[in-house]
Design an enzyme around this catalytic site. Structure first.
Site, mmCIF file in Angstrom:
data_model
loop_
_atom_site.group_PDB
_atom_site.id
_atom_site.type_symbol
_atom_site.label_atom_id
_atom_site.label_comp_id
_atom_site.label_asym_id
_atom_site.label_seq_id
_atom_site.Cartn_x
_atom_site.Cartn_y
_atom_site.Cartn_z
ATOM 1 C CG ASN A 8 24.447 -18.853 31.417
ATOM 2 O OD1 ASN A 8 24.266 -19.582 32.388
ATOM 3 N ND2 ASN A 8 25.580 -18.851 30.736
ATOM 4 N N PRO A 9 22.064 -18.175 34.307
ATOM 5 C CG PRO A 9 21.154 -19.822 35.694
ATOM 6 C CD PRO A 9 21.211 -19.372 34.259
ATOM 7 C CG ASP A 66 30.403 -14.196 22.415
ATOM 8 O OD1 ASP A 66 29.525 -13.449 21.954
ATOM 9 O OD2 ASP A 66 31.568 -13.821 22.627
ATOM 10 N N GLY A 67 28.534 -18.010 24.385
ATOM 11 C CA GLY A 67 28.082 -19.397 24.392
ATOM 12 C C GLY A 67 26.573 -19.505 24.485
ATOM 13 C CB THR A 90 33.574 -15.018 30.386
ATOM 14 O OG1 THR A 90 33.144 -15.538 31.643
ATOM 15 C CG2 THR A 90 35.079 -14.829 30.406
ATOM 16 C CG ASP A 222 31.790 -9.165 4.631
ATOM 17 O OD1 ASP A 222 31.292 -10.178 5.165
ATOM 18 O OD2 ASP A 222 33.004 -8.900 4.688
ATOM 19 C CG LEU A 224 32.885 -12.199 1.244
ATOM 20 C CD1 LEU A 224 33.822 -11.131 0.674
ATOM 21 C CD2 LEU A 224 32.938 -13.477 0.405
ATOM 22 C CG ASP A 278 30.542 -22.942 23.847
ATOM 23 O OD1 ASP A 278 31.155 -22.758 24.915
ATOM 24 O OD2 ASP A 278 29.355 -22.617 23.668
#
Length: 300
Positions: A8-9, A66-67, A90, A222, A224, A278
């Protein structure tokens, strides 16, 4: 071994695009073939990713936050292709939960070269229209979702400080949200907890927002979901609570309740759900764990 790197640039406004190249160079030094792909948007990245996976690589690495990792989770879940994460975004909460540290290309490359993998759970969000999406970290709805809105609209600062400033700005406008939470508990019983709630967090992993341990006891393996609910209180009381949220010691205060569940349904109006940073759309949504959904490279 053939590895594809999805870069992701635009992560952190492109400040660390060299990190993916450093990982690629380190892998090539070890005799591993590397192909780099990079899309200008989420849709383009997904198209490139699907084409690359159709060629049958041995592993996929993602350089971003994470996105961007979330794009890969949608494609890799249920397959045997392992995922490596180069945390340059980020928010790097899934990478942190796995044990990878920000901007450490050496550890990311070494984990791949050593072939150390483990399977982790994901969570599946199903919307009212029947569409669904997977996430790896935490789903937020309420104050924390408004913080995501605010942080995503800010151009600076970069990194976790952006979330910290967004929290303080939204704190001034703080109100509870009329979100009702239905929990299917591990024993099969069902419990409904009526709003309002200031924070409604459904964790597959423990942290969101670049390291805030909102569901501090969440376990990626786990099977859950961990649920953290915080009820409204006076602003002064909640201001004193914020440092405990950052330390992960908030679960024992009277305003907070925590649960483990095998299904969670959130109902409310005018509230957006976020996961992996997101937006997923408005409530209602239902969240289910997806055990051992994806293989990931992990440090020793």
């Amino acid at each position: 071994m053939h590895v594809v790197i999805l870069n992701n640039p635009t992560a952190r406004a492109g400040a660390h695009r060299h990190v993916a190249e450093a990982v690629a160079d380190r892998l090539r030094e070890r005799g591993i073939r590397v192909a780099m792909i990079s899309g200008g948007s989420a849709d383009e990245s997904t198209s490139l990713l699907r084409a690359a996976l159709a060629a049958g690589p041995d592993a996929l690495l993602v350089a971003g936050g994470d996105g961007t990792v979330g794009l890969a989770l949608q494609e890799l879940a249920g397959t045997d292709v392992p995922l490596g994460i180069i945390p340059t975004g980020t928010g790097n909460d899934l990478a942190t939960a796995i044990g990878l540290h920000e901007l450490d290309p050496g550890s990311a490359a070494d984990a791949v070269a050593a072939g150390r993998t483990r399977r982790i759970d994901l969570a599946r969000v199903t919307r009212a229209d029947g569409t669904s999406r997977l996430y790896g970290t935490v789903l937020a709805s309420g104050f924390d979702a408004k913080v995501n809105d605010r942080a995503n609209a800010m151009r600076c600062p970069r990194g976790a400080m952006r979330y910290n400033i967004a929290i303080l700005i939204e704190f001034v406008r703080l109100t509870g949200n009329a979100i009702d939470v239905e929990l299917e508990l591990p024993d099969g019983s069902v419990r409904t907890i009526a709003g309002p709630h200031v924070i409604t967090a459904i964790g597959n992993g423990p942290t969101y927002g670049g390291g805030i341990p909102i569901c501090p006891d969440a376990d990626l393996s786990d099977g859950l979901l961990d649920v953290t609910l915080i009820r409204p209180a006076g602003r002064l009381r909640l201001l004193r609570l914020l440092p405990r949220v950052y330390r992960g010691t908030h679960t024992t205060v009277p305003e907070a309740t925590t649960w483990r569940a095998r299904r969670v349904t959130l109902r409310g109006s005018g509230v957006t759900a976020y996961a992996d940073g997101d937006p997923l759309g408005p409530l209602p949504v239902t969240i289910d764990p997806v055990p051992t959904a994806v293989r990931v490279f992990a440090p020793s």
